[in-house]
Enzyme design. Structure first.
Site, mmCIF file in Angstrom:
data_model
loop_
_atom_site.group_PDB
_atom_site.id
_atom_site.type_symbol
_atom_site.label_atom_id
_atom_site.label_comp_id
_atom_site.label_asym_id
_atom_site.label_seq_id
_atom_site.Cartn_x
_atom_site.Cartn_y
_atom_site.Cartn_z
ATOM 1 N N GLU A 144 0.479 -0.740 -4.886
ATOM 2 C CA GLU A 144 -0.642 0.189 -4.980
ATOM 3 C C GLU A 144 -0.104 1.599 -4.834
ATOM 4 O OE1 GLU A 144 -3.807 2.842 -3.258
ATOM 5 O OE2 GLU A 144 -1.858 2.284 -2.439
ATOM 6 N N HIS A 203 -0.929 10.761 -2.422
ATOM 7 C CA HIS A 203 -2.244 10.392 -1.896
ATOM 8 C C HIS A 203 -3.155 11.594 -1.659
ATOM 9 C CE1 HIS A 203 -5.181 9.553 1.321
ATOM 10 N NE2 HIS A 203 -5.307 8.388 0.708
ATOM 11 N N GLU A 252 -4.849 3.887 -7.865
ATOM 12 C CA GLU A 252 -6.067 4.504 -7.350
ATOM 13 C C GLU A 252 -6.171 5.921 -7.893
ATOM 14 O OE1 GLU A 252 -8.240 6.101 -3.305
ATOM 15 O OE2 GLU A 252 -6.691 4.553 -3.092
ATOM 16 N N ASP A 308 0.711 -1.887 4.518
ATOM 17 C CA ASP A 308 1.897 -1.042 4.640
ATOM 18 C C ASP A 308 3.128 -1.860 5.014
ATOM 19 O OD1 ASP A 308 0.137 1.133 4.291
ATOM 20 O OD2 ASP A 308 -0.193 1.321 6.449
ATOM 21 N N ASP A 338 -1.273 6.100 -5.668
ATOM 22 C CA ASP A 338 -2.352 7.061 -5.889
ATOM 23 C C ASP A 338 -1.974 8.052 -6.979
ATOM 24 O OD1 ASP A 338 -3.905 6.327 -3.318
ATOM 25 O OD2 ASP A 338 -1.898 6.809 -2.573
ATOM 26 N N LYS A 365 -7.359 9.407 -7.662
ATOM 27 C CA LYS A 365 -7.800 10.240 -6.540
ATOM 28 C C LYS A 365 -8.705 11.355 -7.047
ATOM 29 C CE LYS A 365 -6.706 9.619 -2.959
ATOM 30 N NZ LYS A 365 -7.237 8.711 -1.916
ATOM 31 N N HIS A 421 0.833 -1.203 0.000
ATOM 32 C CA HIS A 421 0.000 0.000 0.000
ATOM 33 C C HIS A 421 0.868 1.253 0.000
ATOM 34 C CE1 HIS A 421 -2.670 2.878 2.399
ATOM 35 N NE2 HIS A 421 -3.360 2.652 1.294
ATOM 36 N N ARG A 422 0.890 1.946 -1.136
ATOM 37 C CA ARG A 422 1.779 3.097 -1.340
ATOM 38 C C ARG A 422 3.248 2.685 -1.187
ATOM 39 N NH1 ARG A 422 -1.526 7.201 2.750
ATOM 40 N NH2 ARG A 422 -3.571 6.319 2.287
#
Length: 251
Positions: A38, A53, A113, A233, A40, A115, A11-12
């Protein structure tokens, strides 16, 4: 139910160990064995997709104001790492283009993702889609968004790409609703996960992925439900605990 292995998606990047959405976090996640990444995507003033993000710069850079009000060249002057630790002071905001060039030769799936829930960036979907197509990464990528209208726009661009509807809201008809928008996957907050939803998703051939999973009990529950993937994370811990789960199943 067929035994499915849950994919570990950073995640990120490895964002508990390095500043999120920077090359430091992505490279570390890859080294730690993450199976997917992943990140953003927002748009700059000059319509360059960048990986960050928040709509604003304050939390993860030394800048101020909105991403949309700066050109990409202006954003490159910012420090995107010192907020996390001084050892990352060289970190810069990445363009989507840079990231795709880096990830292309690696055996990693990709989740972008969009945003566009708070700021509905004009043509974000087509800009990102065309970039993925140019780099021949369509088949390895899931495009996700909380914005229902964006899901519809994505499905009009290409109904073969994987499009995930992101949600944290309870909806007894979630699978049906997501499908009506044009989504063919759903990404949900952990508290929405239950056996009935997973069975409905499997019956409709719609993968479920769960965010953001950092705790042991949550990870083990996701593995037990055999969700398609978790966003975490701490990909190194998720991989270790998945091995523990699989070992216990074999006993």
């Amino acid at each position: 139910m067929k035994n499915l292995t849950t994919k570990i998606i950073a995640h990120r990047g490895a964002s508990k160990l390095a500043p999120e959405n920077t090359m430091f976090a992505f490279e570390l996640a890859y080294k730690l064995g993450a199976e997917g990444l992943e990140t953003d995507v927002q748009l700059t003033k000059d319509h360059i997709p960048v990986l960050i993000h928040d709509e604003t710069l304050t939390r993860t850079t030394n800048g101020r104001g909105y991403v949309k009000d700066y050109t990409y060249k202006e954003l490159l002057r910012l420090d995107a790492g010192s907020w996390f630790s001084r050892e990352f002071k060289q970190a810069k905001l990445l363009s989507l283009e840079q990231f795709l060039v880096w990830i292309k030769p690696k055996d990693l799936s990709l989740n972008l993702e969009l945003k566009n829930n708070k700021i509905d960036y004009h043509q974000l979907e087509s800009i990102v889609y065309n970039m993925l197509k140019e780099h021949k990464l369509i088949k390895r990528t899931t495009l996700s968004t909380f914005n229902p209208n964006s899901v519809k726009r994505l499905s009009e661009l290409d109904n073969d790409i994987e499009i995930a509807f992101l949600t944290s809201k309870k909806n007894i008809n979630l699978i049906e609703y997501a499908s009506s928008l044009g989504a063919n996957a759903i990404h949900i907050k952990y508290r929405l996960l239950n056996r009935q939803l997973q069975e409905q998703a499997l019956a409709n051939n719609m993968p479920i992925r769960v965010y953001t999973i950092n705790k042991y009990k949550q990870m083990m529950n996701c593995y037990e439900h055999q969700v398609a993937g978790i966003f975490t994370d701490v990909p190194h811990k998720a991989l270790t605990f998945r091995n523990v789960y699989q070992f216990k199943r074999e006993l």
